[in-house]
Design a protein around this motif. Structure first.
Motif, PDB file in Angstrom:
ATOM      1  N   GLU A   1       3.895  -5.693   4.097  1.00  0.00           N
ATOM      2  CA  GLU A   1       3.391  -6.929   3.504  1.00  0.00           C
ATOM      3  C   GLU A   1       2.775  -7.854   4.549  1.00  0.00           C
ATOM      4  N   ALA A   2       3.022  -7.573   5.828  1.00  0.00           N
ATOM      5  CA  ALA A   2       2.479  -8.397   6.906  1.00  0.00           C
ATOM      6  C   ALA A   2       0.982  -8.167   7.104  1.00  0.00           C
ATOM      7  N   GLY A   3       0.449  -7.131   6.493  1.00  0.00           N
ATOM      8  CA  GLY A   3      -0.985  -6.887   6.558  1.00  0.00           C
ATOM      9  C   GLY A   3      -1.344  -5.688   7.408  1.00  0.00           C
ATOM     10  N   THR A   4      -2.631  -5.512   7.572  1.00  0.00           N
ATOM     11  CA  THR A   4      -3.148  -4.361   8.294  1.00  0.00           C
ATOM     12  C   THR A   4      -4.128  -4.812   9.368  1.00  0.00           C
TER      13      THR A   4
ATOM     14  N   LYS B   1       7.580  -0.898   8.509  1.00  0.00           N
ATOM     15  CA  LYS B   1       8.752  -1.734   8.218  1.00  0.00           C
ATOM     16  C   LYS B   1       8.367  -3.086   7.634  1.00  0.00           C
ATOM     17  N   ALA B   2       7.100  -3.456   7.767  1.00  0.00           N
ATOM     18  CA  ALA B   2       6.639  -4.743   7.234  1.00  0.00           C
ATOM     19  C   ALA B   2       5.221  -4.599   6.678  1.00  0.00           C
TER      20      ALA B   2
ATOM     21  N   SER C   1      10.977   2.539  13.023  1.00  0.00           N
ATOM     22  CA  SER C   1       9.879   1.682  13.476  1.00  0.00           C
ATOM     23  C   SER C   1       8.625   2.540  13.554  1.00  0.00           C
TER      24      SER C   1
ATOM     25  N   ARG D   1      -0.907  -0.165   9.913  1.00  0.00           N
ATOM     26  CA  ARG D   1       0.108  -1.159   9.571  1.00  0.00           C
ATOM     27  C   ARG D   1       1.477  -0.734  10.105  1.00  0.00           C
ATOM     28  N   ASN D   2       2.394  -1.670  10.097  1.00  0.00           N
ATOM     29  CA  ASN D   2       3.793  -1.431  10.451  1.00  0.00           C
ATOM     30  C   ASN D   2       4.514  -1.051   9.166  1.00  0.00           C
TER      31      ASN D   2
END
Length: 68
Positions: A39-42, A36-37, A19, A33-34
């Protein structure tokens, strides 16, 4: 001059099972950004906002948000 950088991961993130928070300089801003994801954005900050956040974090202003 190109001020864009590659994504960097916090050295504190390596021991928590993946994480991770990543950050980079991009187009005159700092993006977070994360990992692990991605694609969820910044979340994007001006350099002044980012510098203020780091200054506050180093001074302990956010220590009340820590989870045991």
């Amino acid at each position: 001059m190109n001020s864009n950088t590659s994504w960097i991961m916090s050295s504190r993130s390596t021991g928590n099972g993946g994480s991770c928070v990543e950050a980079r300089r991009h187009e005159g801003h700092v993006e977070v950004r994360n990992s692990k994801a991605p694609e969820a954005g910044t979340v994007r900050f001006t350099t002044e906002e980012w510098d203020s956040f780091l200054f506050g974090a180093k001074r302990g202003e956010f220590d009340g948000l820590l989870v045991d």
